[in-house]
Write a protein that holds these residues in place. Structure first.
Motif, mmCIF file in Angstrom:
data_model
loop_
_atom_site.group_PDB
_atom_site.id
_atom_site.type_symbol
_atom_site.label_atom_id
_atom_site.label_comp_id
_atom_site.label_asym_id
_atom_site.label_seq_id
_atom_site.Cartn_x
_atom_site.Cartn_y
_atom_site.Cartn_z
ATOM 1 N N ASP A 259 0.837 -1.206 0.000
ATOM 2 C CA ASP A 259 0.000 0.000 0.000
ATOM 3 C C ASP A 259 0.869 1.252 0.000
ATOM 4 N N ARG A 260 1.736 1.352 -1.004
ATOM 5 C CA ARG A 260 2.655 2.489 -1.124
ATOM 6 C C ARG A 260 2.842 2.811 -2.596
ATOM 7 N N ASP A 261 3.681 3.788 -2.874
ATOM 8 C CA ASP A 261 4.043 4.121 -4.244
ATOM 9 C C ASP A 261 4.461 2.873 -5.016
ATOM 10 N N THR A 262 3.945 2.720 -6.229
ATOM 11 C CA THR A 262 4.259 1.521 -7.007
ATOM 12 C C THR A 262 5.756 1.436 -7.336
ATOM 13 N N GLU A 263 6.371 2.583 -7.630
ATOM 14 C CA GLU A 263 7.811 2.582 -7.930
ATOM 15 C C GLU A 263 8.606 2.060 -6.736
ATOM 16 N N HIS A 264 8.192 2.498 -5.552
ATOM 17 C CA HIS A 264 8.825 2.097 -4.310
ATOM 18 C C HIS A 264 8.713 0.579 -4.104
ATOM 19 N N VAL A 265 7.503 0.075 -4.306
ATOM 20 C CA VAL A 265 7.255 -1.348 -4.118
ATOM 21 C C VAL A 265 8.067 -2.160 -5.136
ATOM 22 N N ILE B 107 13.124 -12.644 -6.487
ATOM 23 C CA ILE B 107 12.724 -11.704 -7.528
ATOM 24 C C ILE B 107 13.941 -10.861 -7.920
ATOM 25 N N VAL B 108 14.340 -10.929 -9.185
ATOM 26 C CA VAL B 108 15.530 -10.190 -9.631
ATOM 27 C C VAL B 108 15.195 -9.109 -10.660
ATOM 28 N N GLU B 109 13.938 -9.058 -11.122
ATOM 29 C CA GLU B 109 13.560 -8.068 -12.130
ATOM 30 C C GLU B 109 12.068 -7.752 -12.017
ATOM 31 N N THR B 110 11.734 -6.452 -11.990
ATOM 32 C CA THR B 110 10.333 -6.036 -11.886
ATOM 33 C C THR B 110 10.062 -4.865 -12.838
ATOM 34 N N GLU B 111 8.787 -4.638 -13.117
ATOM 35 C CA GLU B 111 8.365 -3.454 -13.867
ATOM 36 C C GLU B 111 7.134 -2.874 -13.199
ATOM 37 N N ALA B 112 7.026 -1.531 -13.205
ATOM 38 C CA ALA B 112 5.867 -0.880 -12.598
ATOM 39 C C ALA B 112 4.895 -0.430 -13.681
ATOM 40 N N TYR B 113 3.608 -0.602 -13.400
ATOM 41 C CA TYR B 113 2.540 -0.102 -14.278
ATOM 42 C C TYR B 113 1.635 0.743 -13.396
ATOM 43 N N ILE B 114 1.622 2.045 -13.669
ATOM 44 C CA ILE B 114 1.176 2.979 -12.645
ATOM 45 C C ILE B 114 -0.138 3.696 -12.941
ATOM 46 N N GLY B 115 -1.175 2.929 -13.194
ATOM 47 C CA GLY B 115 -2.505 3.533 -13.218
ATOM 48 C C GLY B 115 -3.029 3.895 -14.590
ATOM 49 N N GLU B 116 -4.212 4.507 -14.599
ATOM 50 C CA GLU B 116 -4.907 4.777 -15.857
ATOM 51 C C GLU B 116 -4.175 5.787 -16.734
ATOM 52 N N ASN C 172 1.442 -10.279 -11.586
ATOM 53 C CA ASN C 172 1.671 -8.943 -11.025
ATOM 54 C C ASN C 172 1.259 -8.913 -9.563
ATOM 55 N N ALA C 173 1.873 -7.994 -8.799
ATOM 56 C CA ALA C 173 1.417 -7.713 -7.437
ATOM 57 C C ALA C 173 0.706 -6.367 -7.463
ATOM 58 N N VAL C 174 -0.549 -6.333 -7.043
ATOM 59 C CA VAL C 174 -1.322 -5.092 -7.042
ATOM 60 C C VAL C 174 -0.844 -4.204 -5.884
ATOM 61 N N THR C 175 -0.700 -2.898 -6.160
ATOM 62 C CA THR C 175 -0.159 -1.964 -5.165
ATOM 63 C C THR C 175 -1.113 -0.810 -4.901
ATOM 64 N N ARG C 176 -0.729 0.036 -3.978
ATOM 65 C CA ARG C 176 -1.423 1.286 -3.617
ATOM 66 C C ARG C 176 -2.835 1.069 -3.092
ATOM 67 N N ALA C 177 -3.449 2.173 -2.728
ATOM 68 C CA ALA C 177 -4.766 2.096 -2.104
ATOM 69 C C ALA C 177 -5.828 1.658 -3.119
ATOM 70 N N VAL D 21 2.848 -4.216 -10.000
ATOM 71 C CA VAL D 21 4.235 -4.515 -10.325
ATOM 72 C C VAL D 21 4.292 -5.859 -11.048
ATOM 73 N N LEU D 22 4.796 -5.847 -12.277
ATOM 74 C CA LEU D 22 4.973 -7.081 -13.030
ATOM 75 C C LEU D 22 6.271 -7.748 -12.581
ATOM 76 N N ILE D 23 6.197 -9.031 -12.245
ATOM 77 C CA ILE D 23 7.399 -9.772 -11.877
ATOM 78 C C ILE D 23 7.954 -10.422 -13.136
ATOM 79 N N ARG D 24 9.120 -9.962 -13.564
ATOM 80 C CA ARG D 24 9.666 -10.365 -14.862
ATOM 81 C C ARG D 24 10.659 -11.513 -14.808
ATOM 82 N N ALA D 25 11.371 -11.679 -13.681
ATOM 83 C CA ALA D 25 12.373 -12.745 -13.639
ATOM 84 C C ALA D 25 12.679 -13.141 -12.203
ATOM 85 N N LEU D 26 13.029 -14.416 -12.024
ATOM 86 C CA LEU D 26 13.357 -14.970 -10.710
ATOM 87 C C LEU D 26 14.678 -15.726 -10.781
#
Length: 207
Positions: A24-30, A52-61, A99-104, A111-116
């Motif tokens: 429940d924080r900034d997506t970039e932060h998470v 988790i070694v690689e992620t990408e953020a997708y930040i809203g509408e 993906n892991a859903v973030t923020r309120a 956050v898309l999990i791209r690699a492990l």
DNA sequence: TCGAAGATTGTCT
DNA sequence: GACAATCTTCGAG
């Protein structure tokens, strides 16, 4: 032998399941802080997990590359749900991405999990991905890691706090070991610097 | 080693 | 009917 010792050390650092407040924080932060954490999936066949070694953020509408840019539909509904749930979608007719859903609630970002980097259940991952595959090919891409861990539609909308799919505390990744780059595999807003990965890690999908 | 193209289906217009 | 947050295979250099 050396590698087994390193794996044992990694396994010993796997900690508690991350709480809802983590998401429940900034997506970039998470996105940044998910590096080093451990994604773990339990199925009837057994348990498999990886760092988790690689992620990408997708930040809203307002993010053209985010699925939520099209608004709330049947497909994107989980993005509008509580922080800490999984958004699993099907792509290109044959792959799943997690993906892991973030923020309120009401702010559709994830956050898309791209690699492990595989940690436990490596034999199970090999069985799922095919025997002729090297270890780094097991999970170095968003579609591949879902196959290796057995992630599919049944996990869409489930809680990452309760399982069967969870994310646990792992190793802390220092600031110098984190690389920020532009996102991959998309056409819209592809140059936004919203991708994070661990420097010099062999399991990152692309450098 | 690299680039191009095919596979294949759910979702939205 | 078009497109997609991907991966694999195949052919050229």
């Amino acid at each position: 032998m050396k590698e087994n010792a390193a794996l044992t050390a990694r396994r010993s650092r796997i900690g508690k399941v991350l709480p809802a407040t983590f998401y429940d924080r900034d997506t970039e932060h998470v996105s940044r802080e998910l590096l080093g954490c451990v994604l773990e999936c339990t199925t009837a066949e057994g348990k498999a997990s990886g760092i988790i070694v690689e992620t990408e953020a997708y930040i809203g509408e307002h993010d053209p590359a985010c699925h939520a840019a099209a608004g709330r539909t049947g497909r994107t509904a989980p993005l509008y749900g509580r922080p800490g749930i999984a958004y699993v979608y099907f792509i290109y007719g044959m792959y799943w991405c997690v993906n892991a859903v973030t923020r309120a609630e009401g702010l559709p970002s994830a956050v898309l999990i791209r690699a492990l980097e595989p940690v436990t259940g490596i034999e199970l991952m090999r069985a799922r991905r095919g025997p002729a595959r090297s270890d780094r090919e097991l999970t170095n891409g968003p579609g591949k890691l879902c196959i290796a861990l057995g992630i599919g539609r049944e996990h869409n909308g489930t809680s990452l706090l309760r399982g069967p799919l969870v994310i646990r505390e792992g190793e802390r990744v220092g600031g110098r070991d984190v690389v920020v780059a532009s996102r991959i595999g998309i056409k819209k807003a592809a140059d936004w610097p919203l991708r994070w990965y661990i420097r010099n890690n062999d399991f990152v999908s692309r450098r």
